[in-house]
Design an enzyme around this catalytic site. Structure first.
Site, short mmCIF file in Angstrom:
data_model
loop_
_atom_site.label_atom_id
_atom_site.label_comp_id
_atom_site.label_asym_id
_atom_site.label_seq_id
_atom_site.Cartn_x
_atom_site.Cartn_y
_atom_site.Cartn_z
N GLY B 238 0.66 -15.48 -11.78
CA GLY B 238 1.07 -15.66 -10.40
C GLY B 238 2.55 -15.50 -10.12
N GLY B 282 -0.03 -10.72 -14.29
CA GLY B 282 -0.34 -9.31 -14.12
C GLY B 282 0.79 -8.63 -13.37
N ARG B 318 -3.19 -2.59 -0.59
CA ARG B 318 -2.44 -3.75 -0.16
C ARG B 318 -1.88 -3.67 1.27
NH1 ARG B 318 1.52 -5.56 -2.12
NH2 ARG B 318 1.01 -7.75 -2.23
N TYR B 322 -3.78 -6.39 3.41
CA TYR B 322 -3.00 -7.61 3.61
C TYR B 322 -1.83 -7.42 4.56
CZ TYR B 322 -5.05 -8.51 -1.06
OH TYR B 322 -5.89 -8.65 -2.14
N CYS B 349 -10.45 6.89 8.20
CA CYS B 349 -10.83 6.60 9.58
C CYS B 349 -10.78 5.09 9.81
CB CYS B 349 -12.20 7.17 9.89
SG CYS B 349 -12.15 8.94 10.18
#
Lengths: 423, 423
Positions: B238, B282, B318, B322, B349
């Site tokens: 994290g 990661g 992403r 988000y 689209c």
């Protein structure tokens, strides 16, 4: 349906627990199951609602459910295909759709896609004024027929209909639209169409008539100002479906009738009565008639009650991606009291991998079959392989009651395919 | 880095326009390009920050960048692999990682995944108390070593650290944790680990020391109450990265030093000085060292100015998923004035298929190469094939300057693979 009796979402299933367990013996969960009979009935209903227009045609938005077996069923019902990429064009071809049965509605389009579309004889629906020259140069000339996508931008009628179209990447401005028709007419294009897009998953039926009105008005003006008689207007897709049990489906008959009135009052007096009305829905065509079937594999009790199922976000992205509601049925417990409250979760290492949050459901046991409703569009097609998860099989519950595998489940070999020979 | 001189995001690139054009001649855009040298340097930096702990090890979260070539580089630097699914286990094996070099951290885990993990000798990190019996039954007994994932729920220390852990599907409650160790001890498990998770993409370094403190406290209590000496605590991953130019990276050295202080004050007095500290990052390992390279293929002027590129949301989810910011460099115009304001869009689209919105950038021409920064984690791995879009190739810019294809681009055959024989 008669006025005054609101139709609420249909929660019935085309199978019972025994039938589903039988299917799951041959095809391990999770899998998608599409209901051919319901898809055909619904397709016919849409056609009836627009039967007043001789040239009406629905072009199924392939991206919703890009399976050639589904496209073939819809083609048998008279539908064309609305494609947005090279792969979807090839898919439509594999499903037997030829020439102008294919509408190619893309944006920011690579040259290779236009070349493929023109080779297949598809109708090109251009998203931008600059694409006129782009197609001309890349495809060795303009085709006989062209459609343009209109973006009303901050114009009043646009705002009411679409939200903030001026922030959408799609389409021509009004001025570009008229310039586009003029220049293409001068450059030998003979047949023209007009398209716009409306909000996605819209349940308010009047939206669609308002869209048609906006396009019909342009059709009339195009004739008077440029002498161009549009061959068709594509009023787009976006008809929503009721995901929640208390939502009502769009009254297709009423939408058809409202658009007919506009057609009669606006187009017939202008001599444009032969104009074809096209649509390019996806969701409303297959959405309610596809189910994601999954098995409860874990029960967990911590700060909440969890049911872990063998499907995950890779199989159906909408709940995790949009927080979308999908109705759930626990098979064999359709009429049991909902005395549990569960989070129904997948196995992705993402906390949004939840098919339901705080959902009242009957008490669930490990091994129970759960059916996730309204997964027939933008379901399998949006899946990813994140976390090394594999996408599931698609099955067709045929009109004759037989079940047919129409897409196999992914295997590890599929997952590793792009690494082969490179390790 | 010295205190008082805040380090701002590094915007430099390991290639210039000429080099990138050369690469793009061999490998058509869009493609991913990973910087081996920077990945190795960064890996060594993390190890140095925790060198005070003899058994320290980072287990790379495979889901971030599931490419065996990347895993192999990290393995050479001493990293293990944190896997969450059967496919990721097989991937780690293909990268040469064996036995306890693999941590299997999953949730709502299918039996087949546990069987595979145990066969490979991976360390099982159980997400739920019921999985103790599940593993025992499904895998023919419990393994010698087990780790449990802790979810602090509404406890104060949890809330401060993780947000709302009581709404997360992961982990054991504190009570379940102690019960779990006790029963596993009685059932012959000999070696134990403890794990928790923190917020994802966290830039506030003190979070990680707080997490370590929470776990160290449990380690001490486990020894005093059950006589269990934990072998390791996995303080999770994290650690965030600065996506925006004005953000600063986490000070890894400071995080390491802060955790060392806690270790010395809490664990050494309790005789737990041999406890290993593990991490499973990661994003911070590969994120800043991977680039998505794409070509401008269209310029569009309607209500805004658009640059259409040949990458789309399928290559990098992403921004669309988000609303995430990714920095963009227009190659050859690194120092040019940013006198344009663009939406940089893909061809999906979906109106959220935009890599940048209202972004000040140098004037862009068709054919310009654009580099999307910080795409080295949760980039390619989250891609989908929606709209019939294909996922791109992955290239490695080796430490010796050569470029190597480490994943080929998808083809139409890949797209149609699960339909073969069924049409």
């Amino acid at each position: 349906m008669s006025a005054g009796s609101p139709v609420i979402k249909d929660l019935s299933l085309p199978f019972d627990e025994a039938q589903l367990r039988q299917i799951a013996e041959d095809f391990p969960t999770p899998f998608y199951l599409y209901d051919e009979r319901a898809i055909r009935e619904n397709a016919r209903r849409l056609k009836r609602a627009f039967a007043w227009n001789e040239g009406f045609q629905e072009f199924f938005a392939v991206k919703a459910t890009p399976n050639p077996h589904i496209l073939r069923i819809l083609a048998e019902e008279g539908f064309g295909a609305d494609c947005s990429s090279l792969a979807e064009l090839v898919l439509a071809d594999r499903a037997g759709l030829r020439g102008e049965s294919i509408l190619f509605s893309s944006n920011n389009t690579p040259a290779s896609d236009y070349v493929q579309a023109k080779q297949q004889g598809a109708v090109l629906n251009l998203d931008d004024f600059t694409h006129i020259d782009f197609v001309d140069h890349q495809c060795g000339g303009l085709p006989e027929v062209l459609c343009f996508r209109y973006n009303p931008g901050p114009l009043r009628e646009g705002n009411t209909i679409i939200g903030k179209p001026e922030e959408a990447k799609y389409g021509f401005t009004r001025e570009q639209l008229f310039q586009g028709y003029k220049t293409c007419q001068e450059r030998g294009v003979r047949r023209f169409g007009l398209h716009t897009m409306v909000a996605s998953n819209e349940l308010y039926g009047a939206y669609f008539a308002a869209t048609a009105e906006m396009l019909f008005e342009i059709a009339v003006e195009l004739q008077s100002s440029l002498g161009i008689r549009l061959e068709f207007v594509n009023i787009g897709g976006g008809i929503g479906i009721p995901y929640r049990p208390d939502q009502s489906p769009v009254d297709l008959e009423r939408v058809g009738a409202d658009i007919e009135k506009l057609f009669e009052s606006m187009l017939r007096p202008a001599g444009l009565h032969s104009l074809r009305v096209l649509m390019e829905n996806g969701r409303v065509i297959t959405g309610p008639y596809g189910y994601l079937v999954t098995t409860a594999i874990h029960k967990k009790h911590t700060y909440k009650e969890y049911i872990g199922v063998d499907a995950c976000m890779s199989n159906l992205m909408r709940p995790g991606m949009y927080g979308a509601y999908h109705h759930l049925t626990v098979m064999g417990k359709e009429h049991a009291p909902t005395d549990g409250v569960y989070d129904v979760v997948g196995s992705l290492c993402e906390n949004n991998d939840k098919f339901a949050i705080d959902r009242p459901l009957p008490a669930i046991k490990r091994g129970d079959l759960l059916v996730i409703h309204d997964a027939g569009a933008h379901g399998h097609s949006m899946g990813f392989q994140y976390n090394g998860k594999l996408r599931s099989a698609e099955l067709l519950l045929q009109s004759d009651g037989a079940v047919r595998l129409i897409r196999r489940a992914e295997t590890l070999d599929d997952y590793f395919a792009t690494l082969q020979g490179l390790e």
